[in-house]
Design a protein around this motif. Structure first.
Motif, short mmCIF file in Angstrom:
data_model
loop_
_atom_site.label_atom_id
_atom_site.label_comp_id
_atom_site.label_asym_id
_atom_site.label_seq_id
_atom_site.Cartn_x
_atom_site.Cartn_y
_atom_site.Cartn_z
N ALA A 6 13.58 -45.28 -9.36
CA ALA A 6 13.28 -45.25 -10.79
C ALA A 6 12.56 -46.50 -11.24
CB ALA A 6 14.56 -45.05 -11.59
N SER A 7 12.95 -47.67 -10.69
CA SER A 7 12.28 -48.91 -11.08
C SER A 7 10.83 -48.90 -10.60
CB SER A 7 13.02 -50.11 -10.50
OG SER A 7 14.32 -50.21 -11.05
N GLY A 8 10.61 -48.44 -9.37
CA GLY A 8 9.23 -48.34 -8.88
C GLY A 8 8.40 -47.36 -9.68
N LEU A 9 9.00 -46.23 -10.04
CA LEU A 9 8.28 -45.24 -10.83
C LEU A 9 7.95 -45.79 -12.22
CD1 LEU A 9 10.29 -42.03 -9.90
CD2 LEU A 9 7.91 -42.51 -9.28
N VAL A 24 9.79 -44.06 -22.43
CA VAL A 24 10.58 -42.98 -21.85
C VAL A 24 11.53 -43.56 -20.80
CG1 VAL A 24 8.83 -41.19 -22.23
CG2 VAL A 24 8.83 -42.49 -20.08
N ARG A 25 12.55 -42.79 -20.45
CA ARG A 25 13.48 -43.15 -19.38
C ARG A 25 13.16 -42.27 -18.18
NH1 ARG A 25 17.90 -46.16 -18.76
NH2 ARG A 25 19.56 -45.53 -17.33
N LEU A 26 13.18 -42.82 -17.00
CA LEU A 26 12.84 -42.10 -15.79
C LEU A 26 14.05 -41.94 -14.88
CD1 LEU A 26 9.40 -43.73 -14.84
CD2 LEU A 26 9.80 -41.58 -16.04
N ARG A 27 14.16 -40.76 -14.30
CA ARG A 27 15.15 -40.52 -13.25
C ARG A 27 14.39 -40.23 -11.96
NH1 ARG A 27 18.25 -36.62 -15.28
NH2 ARG A 27 19.95 -38.03 -15.88
N GLY A 28 14.63 -40.98 -10.92
CA GLY A 28 13.95 -40.81 -9.67
C GLY A 28 14.57 -39.73 -8.80
N TRP A 29 13.86 -39.40 -7.72
CA TRP A 29 14.36 -38.36 -6.83
C TRP A 29 15.60 -38.79 -6.05
CZ3 TRP A 29 9.36 -40.43 -6.26
CH2 TRP A 29 9.20 -41.36 -5.24
N ASP A 30 15.94 -40.09 -6.12
CA ASP A 30 17.17 -40.57 -5.48
C ASP A 30 18.34 -40.62 -6.46
OD1 ASP A 30 16.31 -42.64 -7.08
OD2 ASP A 30 16.77 -44.22 -5.62
N SER A 46 10.19 -35.49 -6.91
CA SER A 46 9.61 -35.52 -5.57
C SER A 46 8.64 -36.69 -5.43
CB SER A 46 8.87 -34.21 -5.29
OG SER A 46 8.06 -34.31 -4.13
N PRO A 47 8.55 -37.30 -4.25
CA PRO A 47 7.53 -38.32 -4.01
C PRO A 47 6.11 -37.80 -4.21
CG PRO A 47 9.18 -38.35 -2.25
CD PRO A 47 9.44 -37.12 -3.08
N LEU A 48 5.92 -36.48 -4.14
CA LEU A 48 4.59 -35.93 -4.36
C LEU A 48 4.04 -36.30 -5.74
CD1 LEU A 48 4.91 -32.35 -2.82
CD2 LEU A 48 3.40 -34.18 -2.03
N ALA A 49 4.92 -36.44 -6.73
CA ALA A 49 4.46 -36.81 -8.07
C ALA A 49 3.80 -38.18 -8.05
CB ALA A 49 5.64 -36.79 -9.04
N LEU A 50 4.41 -39.13 -7.34
CA LEU A 50 3.82 -40.47 -7.25
C LEU A 50 2.53 -40.42 -6.45
CD1 LEU A 50 3.90 -43.45 -7.77
CD2 LEU A 50 5.50 -43.71 -5.85
N ARG A 109 0.29 -49.76 -3.73
CA ARG A 109 1.32 -50.69 -3.25
C ARG A 109 2.72 -50.19 -3.61
NH1 ARG A 109 3.61 -55.75 -4.95
NH2 ARG A 109 2.58 -55.58 -6.96
N THR A 110 2.87 -49.69 -4.84
CA THR A 110 4.17 -49.16 -5.25
C THR A 110 4.54 -47.94 -4.42
OG1 THR A 110 3.87 -49.96 -7.52
CG2 THR A 110 5.46 -48.19 -7.18
N ALA A 111 3.57 -47.05 -4.20
CA ALA A 111 3.84 -45.86 -3.40
C ALA A 111 4.25 -46.24 -1.98
CB ALA A 111 2.62 -44.95 -3.38
N ALA A 112 3.61 -47.26 -1.40
CA ALA A 112 3.98 -47.69 -0.05
C ALA A 112 5.40 -48.24 -0.03
CB ALA A 112 2.98 -48.75 0.43
N GLN A 113 5.77 -49.00 -1.05
CA GLN A 113 7.11 -49.55 -1.10
C GLN A 113 8.18 -48.46 -1.22
OE1 GLN A 113 6.72 -52.20 -4.43
NE2 GLN A 113 5.97 -53.91 -3.18
N LEU A 114 7.81 -47.33 -1.86
CA LEU A 114 8.76 -46.23 -2.02
C LEU A 114 8.58 -45.16 -0.95
CD1 LEU A 114 8.72 -45.79 -5.92
CD2 LEU A 114 10.36 -47.04 -4.52
N HIS A 115 7.81 -45.48 0.08
CA HIS A 115 7.58 -44.57 1.20
C HIS A 115 6.97 -43.24 0.73
CE1 HIS A 115 9.99 -47.46 3.42
NE2 HIS A 115 10.97 -47.30 2.54
N ALA A 116 6.04 -43.35 -0.23
CA ALA A 116 5.42 -42.15 -0.80
C ALA A 116 3.91 -42.15 -0.65
CB ALA A 116 5.79 -42.03 -2.28
#
Length: 424
Positions: A6-9, A24-30, A46-50, A109-116
């Motif tokens: 969520a922080s990365g998103l 807005v508030r975000l809820r991540g896939w985790d 889903s990571p696909l969104a990122l 860079r953010t996507a790489a950090q989140l493995h996305a």
């Protein structure tokens, strides 16, 4: 400790919107959450969104993720969309500003950090294919119309309700209901056009035949309705037959540029000019002029950009998913084109607030019949319509969009009434 999804998103969406403080508030896939606790909640499933944000960092990437179900809104969709549209560096009229190279680097860079981080995902199948041939050629226009309107008459019946009118209603008050407001709009159009027994009306972009049936049944007019949608024409003909009006109404699958049988006493163009294109406006006006008898009236009802002009973005969500090759122009441009073509302006009526009410009613219908709407087409298509109609309602409410009825006449022996009270 690894950063939560969520922080990365939050950082990624902030990069897209150009703001460090998301509304807005975000809820991540985790399952992690980040953002203001009382703000509208957006779930990223889903990571696909990122990945889509990395490859299309703006409205289109977010829209694709929403259509695919990778992003969803929990609760009030209007609150979430309004919060996003007001955030950060969104440009005038709700358009996203172009991503910089630095933005793209930060997103990657953010996507790489989140493995996305991965190759670009294929767009959802509801996206329109890129048009072939010259823009606004007859063949390409027919394909664009088919993409939007040939998605199933059952689906449109669920969204539009019994009136089957797919344009702005005219509301006496919010309490009258959608069907009464649509009937009031149809009647207003007929009165503005001065229809009477045996008046010959050409309805350009006739949809499912609602105005044709109303004009023939209530006013005794003889109507030719034209559309490029085969599915619309099939249902329109059935509705004409069910109303016992086959002797007065003809529905054709025909381009307005190919109508051979003028002159007509009146022409209505309701929600059709948005498909014409700015460059084609002079030809559109000239063709309708040629089909109208001297003294006859034309009613042009169209959505417009408010507060000046804006360029239609062919890579926006609405251009890719809703109205391929569509284009909005300002009211001044539309009136100027009509006057340059020789028409005399009789009346201009702005219906901006009316369209906001209409769109909210359509969204309510869609939500109330969600499962049936999905079954009638696809979940992705239903999500396209929910996103575009809810976001458009906000556009009309905040004044970035307008819709106007411009009544003009071809000069001739039949003078218009002295006062507009004849039709209001």
């Amino acid at each position: 400790m690894d950063e939560s999804v969520a922080s990365g998103l939050t950082r990624a969406l902030g990069t897209v919107l150009g703001t460090a403080e998301l509304p807005v508030r975000l809820r991540g896939w985790d399952g992690s959450e980040a953002g203001p606790p009382d703000a509208p909640m957006i779930s990223v499933r889903s990571p696909l969104a990122l990945r889509r944000m990395v490859w299309s960092p703006g409205q289109l990437g977010l829209g694709r993720a929403y259509v695919a179900g990778e992003i969803d809104v929990e609760g009030d969709v209007y609150a979430a969309f309004a919060a996003l549209s007001s955030a950060g560096k969104l440009a005038e009229k709700g358009a996203f500003r172009a991503a910089t190279l630095h933005d793209r680097w930060e997103l990657a860079r953010t996507a790489a950090q989140l493995h996305a981080l991965s190759p670009e995902p294929a767009p959802p199948p509801e996206e329109a294919p890129v048009g072939r041939g010259r823009r606004h050629s007859r063949g390409r226009d027919a394909a664009a119309i088919s993409h939007h309107y040939d998605v199933g008459n059952d689906f449109y019946a669920l969204v539009l309700g019994p009136s089957m009118v797919y344009s702005c209603a005219v509301w006496e008050s919010p309490e009258v209901g959608l069907d009464a407001a649509q009937e009031a709009k149809l009647d207003l159009v007929c009165r503005k056009l001065g229809l009477g027994p045996d008046s010959r009306l050409l309805d350009v972009g006739c949809g499912w035949g609602s105005l044709a049936v109303h004009a023939a049944g209530r006013y005794g007019a003889r109507v030719v309705g034209i559309t490029l949608s085969v599915e619309q024409a099939e249902l329109a003909r059935k509705r004409v037959a069910d109303a016992g009006l086959t002797d007065r109404v003809e529905i054709r699958v025909q381009d307005y540029r190919l109508v051979p049988d003028g002159p007509y006493d009146a022409i209505s163009s309701i929600g059709m000019a948005e498909h014409v294109g700015r460059a084609e406006l002079p030809g559109y006006v000239a063709r309708l002029w040629g089909l109208l008898r001297p003294g006859g009236r034309l009613l042009n009802h169209a959505i417009a950009f408010n507060a000046g002009e804006n360029q239609w973005n062919p890579d926006s969500f609405i251009a890719r998913y809703v109205f391929p090759d569509g284009e909005l122009v300002g009211m001044a441009t539309m009136v100027g084109a009509l006057e340059a073509g020789g028409f005399e302006v009789l009346d201009v009526e702005a219906l901006r607030r009316h369209y906001a009410l209409t769109l909210r009613a359509w969204v309510a219908n869609l939500e109330a019949h969600w499962d049936a709407a999905v079954a009638a087409t696809s979940e992705g298509r239903a999500r396209v319509w929910r996103l575009y109609m809810a976001a458009s309602a906000l556009g009309f409410e905040n004044g970035s969009l307008g819709v106007n009825q411009v009544l003009v006449r071809r000069p001739g022996p039949v003078e218009p009434p002295l006062r507009r009270t004849e039709w209001v």
